[in-house]
Design an enzyme around this catalytic site. Structure first.
Site, PDB file in Angstrom:
ATOM      1  N   GLY A  27       0.684  -1.287  -0.045  1.00 49.45           N
ATOM      2  CA  GLY A  27       0.073  -0.075  -0.059  1.00 49.45           C
ATOM      3  C   GLY A  27       0.830   1.182   0.128  1.00 49.45           C
ATOM      4  CD  GLU A 104      -2.475  -5.986   2.983  1.00 54.02           C
ATOM      5  OE1 GLU A 104      -1.886  -5.255   2.438  1.00 54.02           O
ATOM      6  OE2 GLU A 104      -3.622  -5.914   3.196  1.00 54.02           O
TER       7      GLU A 104
END
EC number: 5.3.1.6
Length: 227
Positions: A27, A104
């Site tokens: 991200g 994640e």
């Protein structure tokens, strides 16, 4: 905003030291953490091994000459640093805006310390304004979609370049427009029981520290789990 993200990412790198196995998040904010780890390896001789949470982060890490292993090659992760799309006052969060939520969560689970880096705009009283990503297998995805529709969760298949978005694990993502999630833990458990759902973007009471960059500088909040 980019400067705030960079501040948070660089601060998080202070929690990394020689000999660690480090989880590299995905991200726009985690990007700066990965960049700082690369700089420290090159300029300070930092010695670590890293595992990544997406193909995007793998590519970034390889470009910075960060030594990588797969998550299956390590017994645990010393520290994982990742971003978040929303964080509430109880240290629950929504992740998966970039589509990497499954990997994640797989990397976060065996992590001794789990840190989120965010700018202050990500802090909310209650989760839900950000659409909740739900990763689903391709087979029967329409069935899951209709289940969410009947439940009133306003689902939409995530798209990219006019096609359905496909994750690194070859699944689809259904985003739920919930507006507010009154009980994230109960809702997460509900989603866990939907057949066809691989994983969802609710990361409930998993994080140890949240590093928040704002106009007044960088603040670090520690959850009950992290104390």
């Amino acid at each position: 905003m980019e400067n705030l993200k960079k501040m948070a990412g660089i601060k998080a790198a202070e929690f990394v030291s020689d000999g660690m196995v480090v989880g590299l998040g995905t991200g726009s904010t985690a990007y700066y953490f990965v960049e700082e780890i690369g700089r420290r390896i090159k300029e300070e001789g930092l010695q670590i091994t890293a595992v990544t949470t997406s193909s995007v982060t793998t590519k970034q890490a390889e470009g910075l000459n960060i030594p990588l292993k797969s998550i299956d090659q390590v017994d645990f992760v010393d520290v994982t640093v990742d971003g978040a799309d929303e964080v509430d006052s109880q240290f629950n969060g929504i992740k998966g805006g970039g589509g990497a939520l499954l990997m994640e969560k797989v990397v976060a689970t065996p992590s001794k310390e789990y840190i989120w880096v965010v700018d202050e705009s990500k802090l909310v009283e209650k989760l839900g304004a950000f659409k909740l990503p739900v990763e689903v297998v391709q087979y029967g995805a329409e069935q899951v979609f209709r289940h969410f529709e009947r439940a009133g969760y306003k689902p939409s298949f995530r798209e990219k370049d006019g096609q359905r978005f496909v994750t690194d694990m070859q699944n689809f993502i259904i985003d739920l427009a919930l507006d507010v999630i009154e009980n994230p833990i109960a809702f997460g458990q509900e989603l866990d029981h939907v057949v066809g759902v691989v994983e969802h973007g609710l990361f409930n009471q998993m994080v140890d520290k949240v590093i928040v960059a704002g106009r007044d500088g960088v603040q670090i909040s520690t959850s009950k789990k992290g104390k």
